[in-house]
Design a protein around this motif. Structure first.
Motif, short mmCIF file in Angstrom:
data_model
loop_
_atom_site.label_atom_id
_atom_site.label_comp_id
_atom_site.label_asym_id
_atom_site.label_seq_id
_atom_site.Cartn_x
_atom_site.Cartn_y
_atom_site.Cartn_z
N SER A 64 2.84 12.75 21.36
CA SER A 64 2.87 14.14 20.88
C SER A 64 1.47 14.59 20.50
CB SER A 64 3.80 14.29 19.67
OG SER A 64 5.13 14.20 20.07
N ALA A 65 0.71 13.73 19.82
CA ALA A 65 -0.67 14.07 19.43
C ALA A 65 -1.49 14.38 20.67
CB ALA A 65 -1.29 12.90 18.66
N SER A 66 -1.25 13.61 21.70
CA SER A 66 -2.05 13.72 22.92
C SER A 66 -1.69 14.96 23.76
CB SER A 66 -1.88 12.43 23.73
OG SER A 66 -3.02 12.19 24.52
N THR A 67 -0.69 15.74 23.28
CA THR A 67 -0.40 17.03 23.95
C THR A 67 -1.32 18.13 23.42
OG1 THR A 67 1.27 17.82 22.37
CG2 THR A 67 2.07 16.46 24.20
N ALA A 68 -2.16 17.82 22.43
CA ALA A 68 -3.05 18.85 21.85
C ALA A 68 -3.99 19.40 22.92
CB ALA A 68 -3.86 18.23 20.71
N PRO A 69 -4.36 20.68 22.78
CA PRO A 69 -5.36 21.22 23.70
C PRO A 69 -6.71 20.54 23.45
CG PRO A 69 -4.89 22.80 21.95
CD PRO A 69 -3.94 21.66 21.76
N SER A 70 -7.52 20.44 24.50
CA SER A 70 -8.85 19.83 24.33
C SER A 70 -9.84 20.49 25.27
CB SER A 70 -8.78 18.32 24.60
OG SER A 70 -8.37 18.06 25.92
N GLY A 71 -11.12 20.44 24.92
CA GLY A 71 -12.16 21.05 25.73
C GLY A 71 -12.11 20.54 27.17
#
Ligand code: IYR
Length: 231
Positions: A64-71
């Motif tokens: 779930s954490a790794s679904t965060a948006p990222s640059g």
């Protein structure tokens, strides 16, 4: 059989058709209120039980954490999960050594004063008691297979977002955590033998709270204090 996905190719890159679930205004208001009420029950906890937690829960909260948006969608993070008691002990000893220096020498009087309501000190028994420690590493750059270095983008923002998602997922699972930031944190990369492109960002003990736990009676800012509406 699943329906064929609607795909568009623009300059060699695939785009998939997306639509999100929608609700009537009244249902949206109710859902957002309920979610806020639930989030309002989240508290940082410093006293943990050693009660075991299924590893699958930890795997799920990390995904779930790794679904965060990222640059540029680089996902510039690594989550190290420590349940090994020997490694937890090493982390506790190293963290307490740094924290002792911080609390007795490095932190200003004003800082120590600000922390008094939190009831913290240099001792960190939770680093051994909690069944899991999740250490979030940021990855400022990557090496490609040829060994060439590539910078990631908005790394602190991206990893901060992933950490926020992680804390939310942990809360949703019915577990507690603490955003622990031993400082300096470079001992974590050493103990965990991390590659040169990783820097420790946050350490989160994860588990159940101890049987009887008191947390600071903090009040959260009101909407007026945190938001400005331009209408
Ligand atoms: N890192 C130390 C000190 C500390 C600093 C802040 I700002 C806090 O909100 C809480 C603690 C520690 O973990 O004790």
């Amino acid at each position: 059989m699943s329906a064929q996905q609607d795909i568009k190719v623009i300059e060699d890159h695939e785009f998939i058709k997306y639509s999100h679930v929608h609700y009537e205004h009244s249902e949206m208001i109710e859902r957002s209120q309920k979610f806020y009420d639930w989030m309002e029950t989240r508290r940082s906890v410093r006293d943990f039980s050693d009660k075991p937690v299924p590893k699958e829960v930890i795997e799920n909260v990390i995904m779930s954490a790794s679904t965060a948006p990222s640059g540029a969608h680089k996902q510039p993070w690594t989550f190290c999960v420590v349940s090994n008691p020997e490694i937890k002990k090493q982390i506790r000893e190293a963290a307490e050594k740094e924290e002792y220096e911080s609390y007795t020498k490095r932190m200003s009087e004003e800082w120590l004063d600000d922390l008094k309501p939190m009831g913290t000190n240099w001792e960190k028994p939770f680093l051994e008691t909690a069944p899991y420690l999740i250490i979030v590493f940021k990855r400022p750059f990557e090496f490609d297979p040829e060994g060439k270095k590539h910078q990631n983008y908005y790394v602190a923002e991206s990893v901060g977002l992933a950490a926020g998602f992680l804390i939310t997922a942990i809360h949703d699972a019915g577990l507690v955590t603490l955003t622990h930031t031993p400082s300096p944190m470079n001992f974590l990369a050493k103990i965990l033998n991390r590659p040169e492109n990783e820097r420790a960002f946050l350490l989160l003990p994860v588990g159940y709270e101890a049987e009887e736990v008191y947390v600071p009676n903090n009040r959260r800012k009101s909407l007026d204090e945190v938001a400005v509406f331009y209408e």
